[in-house]
Motif scaffolding. Structure first.
Motif, PDB file in Angstrom:
ATOM      1  N   ILE A 153       0.846  -1.197   0.000  1.00 27.36           N
ATOM      2  CA  ILE A 153       0.000   0.000   0.000  1.00 27.36           C
ATOM      3  C   ILE A 153       0.880   1.246   0.000  1.00 27.36           C
ATOM      4  O   ILE A 153       0.602   2.211  -0.720  1.00 27.36           O
ATOM      5  CB  ILE A 153      -0.967  -0.001   1.202  1.00 27.36           C
ATOM      6  N   ALA A 154       1.940   1.222   0.791  1.00 26.96           N
ATOM      7  CA  ALA A 154       2.863   2.362   0.840  1.00 26.96           C
ATOM      8  C   ALA A 154       3.435   2.643  -0.546  1.00 26.96           C
ATOM      9  O   ALA A 154       3.509   3.798  -0.974  1.00 26.96           O
ATOM     10  CB  ALA A 154       3.979   2.101   1.844  1.00 26.96           C
ATOM     11  N   VAL A 155       3.799   1.594  -1.270  1.00 23.56           N
ATOM     12  CA  VAL A 155       4.348   1.757  -2.618  1.00 23.56           C
ATOM     13  C   VAL A 155       3.273   2.284  -3.564  1.00 23.56           C
ATOM     14  O   VAL A 155       3.511   3.235  -4.323  1.00 23.56           O
ATOM     15  CB  VAL A 155       4.934   0.421  -3.137  1.00 23.56           C
ATOM     16  N   ILE A 156       2.086   1.695  -3.518  1.00 25.41           N
ATOM     17  CA  ILE A 156       0.985   2.105  -4.400  1.00 25.41           C
ATOM     18  C   ILE A 156       0.648   3.576  -4.189  1.00 25.41           C
ATOM     19  O   ILE A 156       0.437   4.320  -5.150  1.00 25.41           O
ATOM     20  CB  ILE A 156      -0.271   1.233  -4.149  1.00 25.41           C
ATOM     21  N   LEU A 157       0.593   3.999  -2.929  1.00 23.81           N
ATOM     22  CA  LEU A 157       0.181   5.369  -2.611  1.00 23.81           C
ATOM     23  C   LEU A 157       1.349   6.350  -2.566  1.00 23.81           C
ATOM     24  O   LEU A 157       1.151   7.542  -2.353  1.00 23.81           O
ATOM     25  CB  LEU A 157      -0.571   5.390  -1.281  1.00 23.81           C
ATOM     26  N   ASN A 158       2.564   5.818  -2.707  1.00 17.66           N
ATOM     27  CA  ASN A 158       3.767   6.642  -2.690  1.00 17.66           C
ATOM     28  C   ASN A 158       3.908   7.416  -1.371  1.00 17.66           C
ATOM     29  O   ASN A 158       4.162   8.614  -1.354  1.00 17.66           O
ATOM     30  CB  ASN A 158       3.794   7.591  -3.894  1.00 17.66           C
ATOM     31  N   ILE A 159       3.696   6.685  -0.273  1.00 19.58           N
ATOM     32  CA  ILE A 159       3.875   7.242   1.065  1.00 19.58           C
ATOM     33  C   ILE A 159       4.687   6.231   1.875  1.00 19.58           C
ATOM     34  O   ILE A 159       4.873   5.096   1.446  1.00 19.58           O
ATOM     35  CB  ILE A 159       2.530   7.560   1.768  1.00 19.58           C
ATOM     36  N   SER A 160       5.154   6.632   3.039  1.00 22.79           N
ATOM     37  CA  SER A 160       5.980   5.731   3.837  1.00 22.79           C
ATOM     38  C   SER A 160       5.141   4.627   4.487  1.00 22.79           C
ATOM     39  O   SER A 160       3.946   4.801   4.736  1.00 22.79           O
ATOM     40  CB  SER A 160       6.723   6.511   4.927  1.00 22.79           C
ATOM     41  N   HIS A 161       5.817   3.511   4.768  1.00 21.98           N
ATOM     42  CA  HIS A 161       5.134   2.408   5.440  1.00 21.98           C
ATOM     43  C   HIS A 161       4.636   2.832   6.820  1.00 21.98           C
ATOM     44  O   HIS A 161       3.549   2.457   7.248  1.00 21.98           O
ATOM     45  CB  HIS A 161       6.068   1.191   5.558  1.00 21.98           C
ATOM     46  N   SER A 162       5.420   3.631   7.522  1.00 24.70           N
ATOM     47  CA  SER A 162       4.994   4.068   8.851  1.00 24.70           C
ATOM     48  C   SER A 162       3.743   4.952   8.762  1.00 24.70           C
ATOM     49  O   SER A 162       2.883   4.899   9.644  1.00 24.70           O
ATOM     50  CB  SER A 162       6.124   4.788   9.580  1.00 24.70           C
ATOM     51  N   THR A 163       3.622   5.737   7.694  1.00 25.86           N
ATOM     52  CA  THR A 163       2.407   6.542   7.508  1.00 25.86           C
ATOM     53  C   THR A 163       1.211   5.630   7.264  1.00 25.86           C
ATOM     54  O   THR A 163       0.139   5.841   7.822  1.00 25.86           O
ATOM     55  CB  THR A 163       2.587   7.535   6.340  1.00 25.86           C
ATOM     56  N   VAL A 164       1.404   4.601   6.447  1.00 22.69           N
ATOM     57  CA  VAL A 164       0.317   3.640   6.193  1.00 22.69           C
ATOM     58  C   VAL A 164      -0.098   2.985   7.506  1.00 22.69           C
ATOM     59  O   VAL A 164      -1.291   2.893   7.813  1.00 22.69           O
ATOM     60  CB  VAL A 164       0.737   2.564   5.162  1.00 22.69           C
ATOM     61  N   ARG A 165       0.883   2.534   8.279  1.00 24.67           N
ATOM     62  CA  ARG A 165       0.591   1.863   9.552  1.00 24.67           C
ATOM     63  C   ARG A 165      -0.173   2.796  10.493  1.00 24.67           C
ATOM     64  O   ARG A 165      -1.181   2.416  11.078  1.00 24.67           O
ATOM     65  CB  ARG A 165       1.881   1.365  10.198  1.00 24.67           C
ATOM     66  N   SER A 166       0.286   4.038  10.610  1.00 23.33           N
ATOM     67  CA  SER A 166      -0.380   5.002  11.489  1.00 23.33           C
ATOM     68  C   SER A 166      -1.799   5.293  11.021  1.00 23.33           C
ATOM     69  O   SER A 166      -2.741   5.306  11.816  1.00 23.33           O
ATOM     70  CB  SER A 166       0.409   6.312  11.533  1.00 23.33           C
ATOM     71  N   GLN A 167      -1.941   5.523   9.719  1.00 18.35           N
ATOM     72  CA  GLN A 167      -3.258   5.829   9.160  1.00 18.35           C
ATOM     73  C   GLN A 167      -4.210   4.633   9.340  1.00 18.35           C
ATOM     74  O   GLN A 167      -5.382   4.805   9.628  1.00 18.35           O
ATOM     75  CB  GLN A 167      -3.147   6.184   7.679  1.00 18.35           C
ATOM     76  N   TYR A 168      -3.675   3.424   9.158  1.00 19.18           N
ATOM     77  CA  TYR A 168      -4.492   2.220   9.325  1.00 19.18           C
ATOM     78  C   TYR A 168      -5.007   2.109  10.762  1.00 19.18           C
ATOM     79  O   TYR A 168      -6.192   1.878  10.992  1.00 19.18           O
ATOM     80  CB  TYR A 168      -3.684   0.970   8.948  1.00 19.18           C
ATOM     81  N   HIS A 169      -4.118   2.300  11.724  1.00 14.31           N
ATOM     82  CA  HIS A 169      -4.527   2.196  13.127  1.00 14.31           C
ATOM     83  C   HIS A 169      -5.521   3.299  13.492  1.00 14.31           C
ATOM     84  O   HIS A 169      -6.483   3.058  14.221  1.00 14.31           O
ATOM     85  CB  HIS A 169      -3.313   2.210  14.055  1.00 14.31           C
ATOM     86  N   ARG A 170      -5.283   4.490  12.991  1.00 16.94           N
ATOM     87  CA  ARG A 170      -6.217   5.590  13.257  1.00 16.94           C
ATOM     88  C   ARG A 170      -7.568   5.322  12.596  1.00 16.94           C
ATOM     89  O   ARG A 170      -8.610   5.611  13.177  1.00 16.94           O
ATOM     90  CB  ARG A 170      -5.642   6.915  12.784  1.00 16.94           C
ATOM     91  N   ALA A 171      -7.544   4.774  11.397  1.00 15.52           N
ATOM     92  CA  ALA A 171      -8.792   4.445  10.695  1.00 15.52           C
ATOM     93  C   ALA A 171      -9.574   3.394  11.475  1.00 15.52           C
ATOM     94  O   ALA A 171     -10.797   3.495  11.627  1.00 15.52           O
ATOM     95  CB  ALA A 171      -8.486   3.939   9.287  1.00 15.52           C
ATOM     96  N   LYS A 172      -8.874   2.393  11.991  1.00 12.42           N
ATOM     97  CA  LYS A 172      -9.520   1.354  12.789  1.00 12.42           C
ATOM     98  C   LYS A 172     -10.188   1.952  14.033  1.00 12.42           C
ATOM     99  O   LYS A 172     -11.333   1.639  14.354  1.00 12.42           O
ATOM    100  CB  LYS A 172      -8.477   0.320  13.204  1.00 12.42           C
ATOM    101  N   LYS A 173      -9.463   2.832  14.698  1.00  8.38           N
ATOM    102  CA  LYS A 173     -10.027   3.472  15.895  1.00  8.38           C
ATOM    103  C   LYS A 173     -11.231   4.342  15.530  1.00  8.38           C
ATOM    104  O   LYS A 173     -12.215   4.382  16.264  1.00  8.38           O
ATOM    105  CB  LYS A 173      -8.956   4.301  16.590  1.00  8.38           C
ATOM    106  N   LYS A 174     -11.154   5.022  14.405  1.00  9.04           N
ATOM    107  CA  LYS A 174     -12.266   5.864  13.954  1.00  9.04           C
ATOM    108  C   LYS A 174     -13.481   5.002  13.626  1.00  9.04           C
ATOM    109  O   LYS A 174     -14.613   5.364  13.960  1.00  9.04           O
ATOM    110  CB  LYS A 174     -11.822   6.686  12.735  1.00  9.04           C
TER     111      LYS A 174
END
Length: 187
Positions: A153-174
């Motif tokens: 996902i990080a590669v597809i979206l051209n963002i860092s893996h840590s950003t994907v991980r953070s966004q995923y966890h925040r999305a889950k909490k939301k």
């Protein structure tokens, strides 16, 4: 016509190379709903999702010589559609917050209550996911529904893996927060 439905995907794709219009329709009918559902989970605009799916199939038909494994046509056209959906979101200013702008999210600790919530009512969860901002929704859908790793996902979206991980966890909490607000969860 009945015999045509019994052809495997490889046979139908071979017939497309002869510009057989019925074969185009067969592949579209066979896979379009699955591809459409995947695109709809990423973008909240159903008319735009239809356009993206049609465009993805047109690209797939035009560039069929690049399809390596003809039996994997569904995955190939879905990937084309998902890339187009992500491009649509980017064009419409989908924003990902870089990790440096967020509180650091530690590795998720197993929480039985959250796990039960996430496994309970699929329709409620899907509705909650649709309420997420584009960036959160895109990451959670690609990971949970399309089974794409966070690294990819990080590669597809051209963002860092840590950003994907953070966004995923925040999305889950939301999602959990939305579920709790809109139902009797946690009460």
């Amino acid at each position: 016509m009945e015999l045509t439905f019994k052809l495997n995907t490889r046979g139908i794709i071979r017939r497309i190379s002869t510009d057989d219009k019925e074969s185009y329709a067969l592949l579209y009918k066979k896979y379009s709903l699955k591809v459409y559902n995947s695109v709809c989970r990423i973008i909240n605009n159903y008319a735009e999702a239809e356009d993206i799916v049609q465009d993805a199939f047109c690209v797939a038909f035009e560039k069929q010589e690049f399809l390596r494994d003809q039996e994997n046509f569904e995955g190939w056209v879905k990937r084309i559609a998902l890339n187009k959906a992500i491009s649509y979101l980017r064009k419409n200013k989908m924003v990902f917050v870089e990790e440096s702008q967020l509180d650091v999210v530690s590795e998720e600790i197993y929480d039985k209550e959250e796990e039960i919530l996430l496994e309970s009512k699929v329709d409620d969860i899907k509705a909650a996911i649709q309420k997420l901002p584009d960036g959160y929704r895109t990451i959670i859908v690609l990971h949970l529904f399309e089974n794409i790793s966070q690294e990819k996902i990080a590669v597809i979206l051209n963002i860092s893996h840590s950003t994907v991980r953070s966004q995923y966890h925040r999305a889950k909490k939301k999602v959990l927060s939305i579920l709790k607000e809109t139902s009797n969860y946690g009460k």
